[in-house]
Design a protein around this motif. Sequence first.
Motif, PDB file in Angstrom:
ATOM      1  N   GLU A  20      34.976  32.682  36.871  1.00 54.73           N
ATOM      2  CA  GLU A  20      35.230  33.792  36.371  1.00 54.73           C
ATOM      3  C   GLU A  20      36.303  33.489  35.212  1.00 54.73           C
ATOM      4  N   THR A  21      36.267  34.024  34.051  1.00 53.77           N
ATOM      5  CA  THR A  21      37.216  33.876  32.823  1.00 53.77           C
ATOM      6  C   THR A  21      37.760  35.168  32.635  1.00 53.77           C
ATOM      7  N   GLU A  22      39.131  35.192  32.293  1.00 54.73           N
ATOM      8  CA  GLU A  22      39.606  36.268  31.757  1.00 54.73           C
ATOM      9  C   GLU A  22      39.246  36.488  30.328  1.00 54.73           C
ATOM     10  N   LEU A  29      28.253  33.693  29.820  1.00 56.69           N
ATOM     11  CA  LEU A  29      27.668  34.705  30.329  1.00 56.69           C
ATOM     12  C   LEU A  29      28.559  35.975  30.429  1.00 56.69           C
ATOM     13  N   ILE A  30      27.926  37.048  29.932  1.00 59.66           N
ATOM     14  CA  ILE A  30      28.637  38.483  30.025  1.00 59.66           C
ATOM     15  C   ILE A  30      27.635  39.191  30.545  1.00 59.66           C
TER      16      ILE A  30
END
Length: 427
Positions: A20-22, A29-30
């Motif tokens: 996960e990225t902030e 990928l979103i």
Amino acid sequence: MNFHDSEKLSAMLQQMGYLETENKADAELIIINTCCVRENAELKVYGNLGELKRMKQKNPDLLLAICGCMMQQKHVVEKIQKSYPFVDLVFGTHNLHRFPELLNNAYQMEGLLVEVWDHEEDIQEDLPVQRKFSTKAFVNIMYGCNNFCSYCIVPYTRGRERSREPEKILEEVKELAQAGTLEVTLLGQNVNSYGKTLEETMDFADLLNQINEIPGLQRIRFMTSHPADFSEKLMNAMANLQKVSPHIHLPVQAGSNRILKDMNRKYSREQYLEKISLLKSKISGIAISTDIIVGFPGETEEDFQDTLDLIRQVEYDSAFTFLYSIRTGTPAANMEKQVPERDKMNRFNRLVDLINEIGLKKNLDLIGTTVPVLVEGVSKNNPNRLTGRTDTHKLVNFDGQESHIGTIVPVTITEAKTFSLLGTLHK
Ligand code: SAH
Ligand code: SF4
């Protein structure tokens, strides 16, 4: 419900090796997990897609997926195909479990992949979940809804009501309790009708009885309860079972019998008030919250006054308040006498003022009392403070040590605000 679906998507992604990225700009990928209950949330999705289009132009490798109940509507999927063809994958709520395979397929092909199922299948058990909180967890006990309130899109997008097998629910809660979860919130569109689709004879009160026995678990909450199915048996279970929180979220929607009838809510104002007073007599200090819609088609000032009057009688601790939003495909969308926006806003502001006034009064009443607080973490606004919830679901901030996180501690309330309480640790 959507939040918990996102926890399942996160877990599937984690199993596939994603992190996960902030920071959106770092993402490969979103996924947008959508909600269609009100128009505002839908408009936000289209707004976000505008921004994502620019990101995708800069980085063609970025993969965009949209899912959730908004995708269960044909006209929405058509709009995405026509106006937002840069999206890579669209899927719905009924095939959430197919996400890993769909994602894989989306990577293999050019253009937009759409897979939305019209009908629900059997309940998918054993989907992984990446829990966002360590002290509390959501557990689905049923899916779908059969009530068809005339304003509501949920029965069309989430399908017919079906209950999860009690053994599966108990297994999940036991595992959570063993892992240190202190509080579970049992989820369903109408938990009071739990069990109707099961082969065995079992209702929601029976389920609460069994969950109450699980060692280690401290608190049981549930949402949402439909007033028409809120039985005395359930009230007694709430009163007698030590772990069930003294809090009920009982959406009333409106205080006028005429509007309740047009909403197809299946109870009258009098029946609702009777249930509330019975509940108050059985559980002293019970907190009551609700959902209210203003501006339902045909609502007059007099109808609205009935709503305000009911709120004064019940004295809600808090409420989610909504402007009526037209949902295509629901009976209310075609009703005559839609209320002008200006009147809706005017009523909405008066409604919120009253709810806040009563909420503050109820919080002020707690000053000087000592309440059990489940400590969830460090306060967002003040890193020197801890934050947690009372068993009545009120937010409390207090000075404490990090070692208190994940425990239930007694806190004496010293100050009250509309949406939160301030306290000190009781020695
Ligand atoms: N099953 C739950 C609620 C699900 S939707 C129940 O029956 O209580 C959550 C809330 O959204 C509803 O209680 C209602 O107040 C609100 N809501 C649903 N459809 C709406 C609409 N078309 N316009 C405005 N509010 C709506
Ligand atoms: Fe919608 Fe009514 Fe079902 Fe709640 S009970 S989900 S408001 S139809």
